[in-house]
Design a protein around this motif. Structure first.
Motif, PDB file in Angstrom:
ATOM      1  N   ASN A 171       0.827  -1.203   0.000  1.00 36.64           N
ATOM      2  CA  ASN A 171       0.000   0.000   0.000  1.00 36.64           C
ATOM      3  C   ASN A 171       0.864   1.257   0.000  1.00 36.64           C
ATOM      4  OD1 ASN A 171       0.553  -0.699   2.952  1.00 36.64           O
ATOM      5  ND2 ASN A 171      -0.399   1.319   3.190  1.00 36.64           N
ATOM      6  N   ARG A 172       2.064   1.193   0.602  1.00 35.96           N
ATOM      7  CA  ARG A 172       2.931   2.368   0.636  1.00 35.96           C
ATOM      8  C   ARG A 172       3.409   2.739  -0.764  1.00 35.96           C
ATOM      9  NH1 ARG A 172       6.744   2.939   5.976  1.00 35.96           N
ATOM     10  NH2 ARG A 172       5.070   2.906   7.525  1.00 35.96           N
ATOM     11  N   HIS A 173       3.826   1.742  -1.546  1.00 33.39           N
ATOM     12  CA  HIS A 173       4.234   2.029  -2.916  1.00 33.39           C
ATOM     13  C   HIS A 173       3.056   2.569  -3.726  1.00 33.39           C
ATOM     14  CE1 HIS A 173       7.291  -0.939  -1.604  1.00 33.39           C
ATOM     15  NE2 HIS A 173       8.099  -0.248  -2.376  1.00 33.39           N
ATOM     16  N   GLY A 174       1.862   2.082  -3.398  1.00 31.34           N
ATOM     17  CA  GLY A 174       0.687   2.519  -4.138  1.00 31.34           C
ATOM     18  C   GLY A 174       0.367   3.980  -3.959  1.00 31.34           C
ATOM     19  N   GLY A 189      -9.370  -7.697  -2.981  1.00 29.99           N
ATOM     20  CA  GLY A 189     -10.703  -7.223  -3.314  1.00 29.99           C
ATOM     21  C   GLY A 189     -11.298  -6.298  -2.280  1.00 29.99           C
ATOM     22  N   GLY A 190     -10.470  -5.837  -1.330  1.00 31.32           N
ATOM     23  CA  GLY A 190     -10.970  -4.960  -0.283  1.00 31.32           C
ATOM     24  C   GLY A 190     -10.831  -3.487  -0.630  1.00 31.32           C
ATOM     25  N   GLY A 191     -10.876  -2.648   0.407  1.00 28.56           N
ATOM     26  CA  GLY A 191     -10.878  -1.209   0.209  1.00 28.56           C
ATOM     27  C   GLY A 191      -9.641  -0.686  -0.490  1.00 28.56           C
ATOM     28  N   VAL A 192      -8.462  -1.143  -0.063  1.00 30.80           N
ATOM     29  CA  VAL A 192      -7.223  -0.669  -0.694  1.00 30.80           C
ATOM     30  C   VAL A 192      -7.202  -1.071  -2.160  1.00 30.80           C
ATOM     31  CG1 VAL A 192      -4.710  -0.876  -0.712  1.00 30.80           C
ATOM     32  CG2 VAL A 192      -5.934  -0.651   1.470  1.00 30.80           C
ATOM     33  N   ALA A 193      -7.600  -2.286  -2.459  1.00 33.55           N
ATOM     34  CA  ALA A 193      -7.558  -2.787  -3.830  1.00 33.55           C
ATOM     35  C   ALA A 193      -8.454  -1.977  -4.752  1.00 33.55           C
ATOM     36  CB  ALA A 193      -7.955  -4.258  -3.856  1.00 33.55           C
ATOM     37  N   VAL A 194      -9.678  -1.700  -4.324  1.00 29.88           N
ATOM     38  CA  VAL A 194     -10.594  -0.983  -5.217  1.00 29.88           C
ATOM     39  C   VAL A 194     -10.202   0.489  -5.345  1.00 29.88           C
ATOM     40  CG1 VAL A 194     -12.505  -2.583  -4.859  1.00 29.88           C
ATOM     41  CG2 VAL A 194     -12.299  -0.594  -3.345  1.00 29.88           C
ATOM     42  N   GLU A 195      -9.713   1.099  -4.260  1.00 26.09           N
ATOM     43  CA  GLU A 195      -9.282   2.489  -4.364  1.00 26.09           C
ATOM     44  C   GLU A 195      -8.048   2.623  -5.249  1.00 26.09           C
ATOM     45  OE1 GLU A 195     -11.022   4.721  -0.400  1.00 26.09           O
ATOM     46  OE2 GLU A 195      -8.857   4.411  -0.569  1.00 26.09           O
ATOM     47  N   MET A 196      -7.078   1.723  -5.084  1.00 21.69           N
ATOM     48  CA  MET A 196      -5.881   1.793  -5.914  1.00 21.69           C
ATOM     49  C   MET A 196      -6.201   1.476  -7.379  1.00 21.69           C
ATOM     50  SD  MET A 196      -3.327   2.866  -4.107  1.00 21.69           S
ATOM     51  CE  MET A 196      -4.589   3.991  -3.451  1.00 21.69           C
ATOM     52  N   LEU A 272       0.706  -4.930  -7.297  1.00 23.92           N
ATOM     53  CA  LEU A 272       0.412  -4.367  -5.979  1.00 23.92           C
ATOM     54  C   LEU A 272      -0.391  -5.395  -5.197  1.00 23.92           C
ATOM     55  CD1 LEU A 272      -0.866  -0.749  -5.220  1.00 23.92           C
ATOM     56  CD2 LEU A 272      -1.781  -2.725  -4.010  1.00 23.92           C
ATOM     57  N   CYS A 273       0.086  -5.754  -4.030  1.00 25.40           N
ATOM     58  CA  CYS A 273      -0.638  -6.696  -3.170  1.00 25.40           C
ATOM     59  C   CYS A 273      -1.425  -5.919  -2.122  1.00 25.40           C
ATOM     60  CB  CYS A 273       0.328  -7.663  -2.488  1.00 25.40           C
ATOM     61  SG  CYS A 273       1.056  -8.870  -3.605  1.00 25.40           S
ATOM     62  N   ALA A 274      -2.731  -6.117  -2.110  1.00 25.19           N
ATOM     63  CA  ALA A 274      -3.608  -5.489  -1.127  1.00 25.19           C
ATOM     64  C   ALA A 274      -4.427  -6.597  -0.485  1.00 25.19           C
ATOM     65  CB  ALA A 274      -4.504  -4.453  -1.799  1.00 25.19           C
TER      66      ALA A 274
END
Length: 485
Positions: A171-174, A189-196, A272-274
């Protein structure tokens, strides 16, 4: 307070490990109660939220969503004639994270009368904290009343063969990267994944989103469906029900190859791994007080850690695994700070259901928003959660375009609203909204859920015309009509 040699001890009423927003909140409240407070931070004062999570992600997302909104309004969309200026977007992010310079936040902490220690803080037995500075020197701090752990969480990387070779973004690199990869694969498939996915597709990447289940699986099922549709329309290749089984990146600067469980392969310039979080408790001395290093910390309603004698150790924010959201951690910090002050003064604690020293909102009324396109927000229980908890309940569902304000907000507006109603008490147990601009609806829903406002009274809260908030009137009217029939 000046630093002392390692064989001397600086003693405070309260010591806080972690100077993120959660640690700052508990420090503020404890200090306001008249207690002396020290805060220990090993990275940047302001924590994950200020530099790699909430603040930079929203600073980056806002230009993407603003352009998307403009393109949905006749007259405005004709003015959008070029691509997003990525340099301007990254510069905006840099301003909001102060170029990763925490001196301003450090000054703010010290200005409140709290002492700030820079270094790695570890428990060193009951009511003791060892601080190791960057130069290797060490200082021992003692706590008369409490130590509060607010060290947050870290990205949890999935156990996929080849993941070390693939060198995935976290998430930091994202959020701190300033180069747009031509092809970006996002796992999760969670919040970080959909926002990124929303962000990097909007900035020009070709994003492939790979999720084992439907998107945002902890929210109402329709949320994932609408967010999937929105992402797909922007060009994201959304694949749910798939699993990554292997990664390859033989060349340091080359592409990464993802192997899926159906045998197919995907190539990307970055991955990116979320895929979740793990507690940042592995090296903070938990073993010196009988706890397991690297574990989540179980707490009571005042955030007091269970299994430790003496009522002195607290765990706030991500580390207690109750609700991994900055606003919930800050709420816990405020509540625990007041509880620490009350215990220190020998005052009785009010840890009743909604008492001053209870963090029960973590179980009943957690609000969350994901700044995707469309936005998704919810508070309280889903219909499934309410039923599983034993409530006799019903749901009211409406298309968001029932509110004229939604139609005026965007031509061709799409969205959905649901409330979960407790039939016995006729109060809201939960509410969920999907659509452009719905994040600003959420606090009214939170007030209704937390306040357990009877629906017959809630109908007297008149929404302004023509706003998206008018959806409330139609939801309540639909419930009344169902009840009457």
């Amino acid at each position: 307070m000046t630093a002392t040699p390692a064989d001397e001890r600086s003693t405070y009423d309260v010591i806080v490990l972690g100077a993120g927003p959660v640690g700052q909140n508990v420090a503020d409240r404890a200090h306001a109660a008249g207690l002396s407070v020290a805060v220990v931070e090993r990275e940047l004062v302001g924590g994950e939220c200020s530099y790699w999570a909430c603040v930079p992600s929203k600073a980056l997302l806002r230009p993407v969503l603003a352009v998307a909104d403009a393109r949905r309004v006749d007259g405005a969309k004709q003015a959008v004639t070029g691509p997003i200026d990525t340099g301007g977007v990254f510069a905006r992010r840099d301003r909001y994270v102060a170029d990763w310079d925490d001196s301003g936040q450090a000054r703010r902490v010290r200005s409140t009368g709290v002492d700030l220690f820079r270094g790695h803080g570890r428990l060193d037995g009951p009511r003791r904290v060892s601080v190791t500075r960057q130069d290797g020197t060490r200082e021992i701090l003692g706590a008369r009343h409490a130590v509060a752990i607010a060290t947050g969480s870290l990205q949890a990387l999935p156990d996929i063969p080849g993941i070390a070779e693939a060198r995935p973004w976290t998430n930091r690199h994202g959020t701190d990267s300033s180069t747009v990869p031509a092809r970006l694969a996002i796992v999760g498939g969670g919040g970080v994944a959909v926002e990124m996915s929303t962000l990097w597709q909007g900035l020009g990447s070709q994003v492939t989103l790979l999720a084992r289940r439907r998107l945002l699986p902890r929210m109402e099922p329709f949320v994932g469906d609408l967010v999937t549709r929105g992402l797909t329309e922007t060009g994201v290749d959304v694949r749910d029900g798939v699993q990554v089984t292997g990664l390859r990146r033989p060349d340091a600067g080359g592409t990464v190859t993802l192997t899926l469980d159906d045998g197919s392969e995907i190539e990307a310039d970055e991955i990116l791994c979320a895929t979740g979080r793990t507690p940042a408790t592995g090296d903070i001395g938990l073993d010196t007080v009988g706890l397991t290093p690297g574990a989540w910390l179980d707490v009571d309603t005042t955030c007091l850690v269970e299994g430790v004698d003496g009522d002195w150790l607290y765990a706030l924010g991500d580390v207690n695994h109750r609700a991994l959201l900055t606003h919930q951690g800050k709420y816990q910090g405020r509540t625990a700070g007041d509880a620490i002050g009350a215990r220190a003064a020998g005052e009785p604690l009010d840890d009743s259901a909604w008492g001053d020293h209870a963090t029960t909102a973590d179980q009943h009324a957690v609000p969350q928003v994901f700044f995707t396109d469309p936005e998704a927000g919810s508070v309280g229980l889903t219909a499934e959660q309410a039923t599983d908890a034993g409530h006799r309940c019903t749901t009211i569902d409406l298309d968001m375009t029932a509110a004229q304000g939604a139609n005026l907000y965007a031509d061709g507006y799409r969205g959905h609203a649901r409330i979960v109603v407790d039939l016995d008490r006729e109060v809201l147990l939960g509410a969920t909204f999907v659509g452009q601009g719905v994040s600003e609806l959420l606090h009214s829903a939170t007030v209704a859920v937390v306040g357990e406002v009877p629906l017959k009274r809630l109908r007297h809260a008149v929404a302004c015309f023509p706003t998206i908030s008018e959806i409330w009137l139609f939801l309540l009217a639909a419930y009344q009509q169902r009840k009457d029939n």
